[in-house]
Design a protein around this motif. Structure first.
Motif, PDB file in Angstrom:
ATOM      1  N   ALA A 296      65.162  23.903  58.645  1.00  0.00           N
ATOM      2  CA  ALA A 296      64.414  24.707  59.382  1.00  0.00           C
ATOM      3  C   ALA A 296      62.604  24.535  58.066  1.00  0.00           C
ATOM      4  N   HIS A 297      62.152  25.199  59.230  1.00  0.00           N
ATOM      5  CA  HIS A 297      60.608  24.880  57.630  1.00  0.00           C
ATOM      6  C   HIS A 297      60.735  26.918  57.650  1.00  0.00           C
ATOM      7  N   ARG A 298      60.689  26.775  56.360  1.00  0.00           N
ATOM      8  CA  ARG A 298      60.483  27.779  55.597  1.00  0.00           C
ATOM      9  C   ARG A 298      59.208  29.269  55.972  1.00  0.00           C
ATOM     10  N   ASP A 299      58.376  28.475  55.939  1.00  0.00           N
ATOM     11  CA  ASP A 299      56.917  28.924  56.835  1.00  0.00           C
ATOM     12  C   ASP A 299      57.464  29.803  58.151  1.00  0.00           C
ATOM     13  N   ASP A 300      57.501  29.133  58.878  1.00  0.00           N
ATOM     14  CA  ASP A 300      57.633  29.206  60.674  1.00  0.00           C
ATOM     15  C   ASP A 300      58.511  30.183  60.556  1.00  0.00           C
ATOM     16  N   ARG A 303      57.302  33.551  59.356  1.00  0.00           N
ATOM     17  CA  ARG A 303      56.073  33.796  60.796  1.00  0.00           C
ATOM     18  C   ARG A 303      56.630  34.477  61.402  1.00  0.00           C
ATOM     19  N   LEU A 304      57.884  33.935  61.778  1.00  0.00           N
ATOM     20  CA  LEU A 304      58.472  34.689  63.685  1.00  0.00           C
ATOM     21  C   LEU A 304      59.325  35.383  62.566  1.00  0.00           C
ATOM     22  N   MET A 305      60.077  36.169  61.321  1.00  0.00           N
ATOM     23  CA  MET A 305      60.289  37.677  60.831  1.00  0.00           C
ATOM     24  C   MET A 305      59.499  38.406  61.166  1.00  0.00           C
ATOM     25  N   ILE A 310      59.001  41.855  60.982  1.00  0.00           N
ATOM     26  CA  ILE A 310      60.357  42.200  59.491  1.00  0.00           C
ATOM     27  C   ILE A 310      59.493  41.535  57.688  1.00  0.00           C
ATOM     28  N   ALA A 311      59.083  42.199  57.066  1.00  0.00           N
ATOM     29  CA  ALA A 311      58.680  41.814  56.133  1.00  0.00           C
ATOM     30  C   ALA A 311      59.775  40.538  55.049  1.00  0.00           C
ATOM     31  N   THR A 312      59.408  39.561  54.935  1.00  0.00           N
ATOM     32  CA  THR A 312      59.941  38.626  54.499  1.00  0.00           C
ATOM     33  C   THR A 312      59.293  38.148  52.999  1.00  0.00           C
ATOM     34  N   ALA A 313      59.908  36.946  52.314  1.00  0.00           N
ATOM     35  CA  ALA A 313      59.142  35.973  50.967  1.00  0.00           C
ATOM     36  C   ALA A 313      59.506  35.145  50.681  1.00  0.00           C
ATOM     37  N   PRO A 314      59.216  34.177  50.029  1.00  0.00           N
ATOM     38  CA  PRO A 314      59.198  32.676  49.895  1.00  0.00           C
ATOM     39  C   PRO A 314      59.862  33.088  48.169  1.00  0.00           C
ATOM     40  N   TYR A 315      60.160  33.744  48.025  1.00  0.00           N
ATOM     41  CA  TYR A 315      61.151  33.482  46.042  1.00  0.00           C
ATOM     42  C   TYR A 315      61.623  32.750  46.386  1.00  0.00           C
ATOM     43  N   VAL A 316      61.289  32.213  45.167  1.00  0.00           N
ATOM     44  CA  VAL A 316      59.946  32.164  44.041  1.00  0.00           C
ATOM     45  C   VAL A 316      59.324  30.434  44.166  1.00  0.00           C
ATOM     46  N   PRO A 317      57.770  30.425  44.442  1.00  0.00           N
ATOM     47  CA  PRO A 317      57.413  29.009  44.217  1.00  0.00           C
ATOM     48  C   PRO A 317      57.443  28.229  42.568  1.00  0.00           C
ATOM     49  N   SER A 318      57.675  26.829  42.262  1.00  0.00           N
ATOM     50  CA  SER A 318      58.166  26.307  40.665  1.00  0.00           C
ATOM     51  C   SER A 318      56.919  26.919  40.280  1.00  0.00           C
ATOM     52  N   ILE A 319      57.182  27.395  39.381  1.00  0.00           N
ATOM     53  CA  ILE A 319      55.522  27.411  38.256  1.00  0.00           C
ATOM     54  C   ILE A 319      54.889  26.766  37.914  1.00  0.00           C
ATOM     55  N   HIS A 320      56.143  25.457  37.998  1.00  0.00           N
ATOM     56  CA  HIS A 320      54.980  23.684  37.440  1.00  0.00           C
ATOM     57  C   HIS A 320      53.985  23.363  38.309  1.00  0.00           C
ATOM     58  N   LEU A 321      54.431  24.287  40.077  1.00  0.00           N
ATOM     59  CA  LEU A 321      53.213  23.377  40.822  1.00  0.00           C
ATOM     60  C   LEU A 321      51.876  24.672  41.563  1.00  0.00           C
ATOM     61  N   SER A 343      62.658  26.070  46.139  1.00  0.00           N
ATOM     62  CA  SER A 343      61.265  26.736  46.302  1.00  0.00           C
ATOM     63  C   SER A 343      60.403  26.331  47.447  1.00  0.00           C
ATOM     64  N   ALA A 344      61.675  25.589  48.174  1.00  0.00           N
ATOM     65  CA  ALA A 344      61.039  25.248  49.707  1.00  0.00           C
ATOM     66  C   ALA A 344      61.426  25.253  50.502  1.00  0.00           C
ATOM     67  N   ARG A 345      63.099  26.382  50.203  1.00  0.00           N
ATOM     68  CA  ARG A 345      63.999  26.822  51.140  1.00  0.00           C
ATOM     69  C   ARG A 345      64.193  28.141  51.022  1.00  0.00           C
ATOM     70  N   THR A 346      63.961  28.942  49.964  1.00  0.00           N
ATOM     71  CA  THR A 346      64.397  30.199  49.506  1.00  0.00           C
ATOM     72  C   THR A 346      63.433  31.089  50.174  1.00  0.00           C
ATOM     73  N   LEU A 347      64.720  32.742  51.045  1.00  0.00           N
ATOM     74  CA  LEU A 347      63.945  33.626  51.515  1.00  0.00           C
ATOM     75  C   LEU A 347      64.220  34.717  50.631  1.00  0.00           C
ATOM     76  N   ALA A 348      63.037  35.720  51.560  1.00  0.00           N
ATOM     77  CA  ALA A 348      64.057  36.997  50.315  1.00  0.00           C
ATOM     78  C   ALA A 348      63.881  37.932  51.683  1.00  0.00           C
ATOM     79  N   LEU A 349      64.654  38.562  51.705  1.00  0.00           N
ATOM     80  CA  LEU A 349      64.889  39.824  53.542  1.00  0.00           C
ATOM     81  C   LEU A 349      64.750  40.874  53.048  1.00  0.00           C
TER      82      LEU A 349
END
Ligand SMILES: Cc1ncc(COP(=O)(O)O)c(C=O)c1O
Length: 374
Positions: A296-300, A303-305, A310-321, A343-349
Motif C-alpha cells: 500500500a502507498h501510505r500517502d495515497d 489522501r483518499l481518507m 477523515i483525518a489521519t497522520a503518518p505517525y511518526v517520521p524517523s527523527i534521523h531523517l 515510519s513508511a507504513r504506519t498511519l494514525a487513525l
C-alpha cells in the motif's frame, strides 16, 4: 473531487463544565502564575503516576531538556534515543551540546530494542532517553540494567504514556526522571504543559530551581543561584490540569474502549493493529496506529481518507531523517532500517475518548475501501 460533508477529526480533548469551573475559579482568584493551584496539580499528578515528586513545567520538551541537565549531559557527550519518536526526544540532548545517537527499535512494540542500545554505547555515552511511544511502555528493566552496568543516566520520555504500567507499576514511578506532556492531543491537557516525576528529592529540588530561572528555594525573587529557564507552568493551565486529572480514569477507560472497538472492527482488514497488552506492559492509549501492508502507498491512503473527510497522520517520521538532522549529522536512509520501515507504513487513525462507534465504522469502512483501491 467533491468535499466530503462528514468530518472525522484526528484527536479532541475531553473538556467539560468542571474544567471551566476550575479555570474560572483560578482566574477570579487573581493568582495567575505561581499561586496555590500549581502545587495541587503536582500533588495529584504525582499520585496518578505513583511518584514521590513531581515538577510541572511549560511543555514536555522543557521537561526533557531539564532531565538532560539532571543527567549532567553536556558538550561532547552522546545520548542514545529512539529514532521512532517525536523530535523532542533527541533535541533535548542537542540543546546541551551533546550528540544524539539513535538505536533501532523493535518492530512489534515500536520502542527501543535494548540490544541495539547496548550496541550503540561508546565511552562518550552519558544518558539514554527511553520513549514510551504511542503510550506503550518501553523495556525498562533491561534498559535500567544496561544503564547501571555502563554508568549511564536513564531518562524516560513518557510524554505519550500517562497511565501506562510496566510490570504492574505506573510509568513515572520507577525512580528515574520521567517526563509527561499535556498538549491537547494527549490523554490529559493543560493547553501547553508538561511535568517531570522523580523519586529523588535532590533532583526534584533542582528541577524546581531550573524551571524558575535558577532561583534557589531560600532566595528572593531577584537572586539567581544558577543558570535557569522560564519553564514554569502557570496556575490557569494547572487548574485545567486538575479538572483533567479528576477524570483521568474515565478518560483512560474510554480511550481503551475506543481502541478495543477499532481492533474488533478492523478484523479482516489488511492492516496490523497495535499489539495487545501483556502481563508486563499495560498501554495508556495515546493514538491508534495501524501498519499498512508493504504494497500500500501510505500517502495515497491518507489522501483518499482525507477526501472522505477523515483525518489521519503518518505517525511518526524517523527523527534521523528529518532535514536538519541529515544536514547536521549526515544521517541518511538505511541507518535505522526497522524504524524507517515502520515510519513508511504506519498511519494514525482518528482517535479520542469520545469517538463514537458510528464514526469508527465510517473510518474502518473507508480504510477497507481505500486499501482495495490504493
Ligand atoms: C514522545 C514525545 N516526546 C516529547 C514531546 C514533546 O512534548 P511538548 O509538545 O509538550 O513539548 C511529545 C509531544 O508530542 C512526544 O509525543
Amino acid at each position: 473531487m467533491t468535499q466530503a460533508t462528514r468530518q472525522v477529526h484526528l484527536s479532541a480533548p475531553w473538556l467539560d463544565g468542571r474544567d471551566e469551573e476550575l479555570v474560572l475559579e483560578t482566574l477570579r482568584s487573581g493568582w495567575l502564575s505561581l499561586g496555590p493551584t500549581g502545587p495541587r496539580f503536582e500533588e495529584l499528578l504525582a499520585d496518578a503516576a505513583g511518584a514521590r515528586h513531581c515538577a510541572a513545567v511549560s511543555s514536555g520538551t522543557a521537561g526533557l531538556h531539564l532531565s538532560m541537565l539532571l543527567a549532567g549531559v553536556g558538550r561532547g557527550d552522546e545520548v542514545i534515543t529512539s529514532p521512532f519518536s517525536f523530535v523532542a526526544s533527541a533535541n533535548c540532548a542537542i540543546y546541551e551540546g551533546a550528540t544524539p545517537v539513535f538505536a533501532d527499535i523493535d518492530a512489534r512494540t515500536y520502542n527501543l530494542d535494548p540490544a541495539a542500545v547496548e550496541a550503540a554505547v561508546t565511552e562518550r555515552t552519558k544518558a539514554i532517553v527511553a520513549v514510551d511511544i504511542f503510550g506503550y511502555p518501553c523495556e525498562l528493566d533491561p534498559l535500567i540494567e544496561l544503564c547501571e552496568r555502563h554508568g549511564l543516566a536513564l531518562v524516560e520520555d513518557a510524554c505519550e504514556a500517562l497511565g501506562a504500567r510496566y510490570k504492574g507499576v505506573p510509568v513515572g514511578s520507577h525512580g528515574h526522571p520521567t517526563t509527561f506532556a499535556f498538549y491537547p492531543n494527549k490523554q490529559i491537557t493543560t493547553g501547553e504543559g508538561g511535568a517531570v516525576t522523580t523519586n529523588d528529592a535532590d533532583e526534584h529540588e533542582l528541577l524546581v530551581s531550573l524551571r524558575n530561572q535558577g532561583r534557589l528555594e531560600t532566595s528572593s525573587w531577584l537572586l539567581h543561584g544558577r543558570l535557569g529557564y522560564n519553564y514554569r507552568l502557570d496556575d490557569v493551565s494547572a487548574a485545567l490540569g486538575i479538572g483533567q486529572l479528576e477524570k483521568l480514569d474515565r478518560i483512560l477507560g474510554a480511550r481503551a474502549e475506543v481502541a478495543a472497538r477499532y481492533t474488533e472492527l478492523l478484523s479482516g482488514v489488511d492492516v496490523e493493529p497495535p499489539i495487545p497488552d501483556d502481563a508486563d506492559h499495560v498501554r495508556s492509549w495515546f493514538v491508534y496506529v495501524v501498519r499498512l501492508p508493504e504494497t500500500a502507498h501510505r500517502d495515497d491512503v491518507a489522501r483518499l481518507m482525507r477526501e472522505r473527510g477523515i483525518a489521519t497522520a503518518p505517525y511518526v517520521p524517523s527523527i534521523h531523517l528529518q532535514p536538519y538532522m541529515r544536514e547536521r549529522y549526515g544521517f541518511h536512509e538505511g541507518m535505522q532500517p526497522v524504524s524507517e520501515d515502520c515510519s513508511a507504513r504506519t498511519l494514525a487513525l482518528p482517535f479520542h475518548a469520545r469517538l463514537e462507534r458510528d464514526d469508527q465504522e465510517y473510518v474502518v469502512d473507508a480504510l477497507r475501501a481505500v486499501l482495495s483501491s490504493a
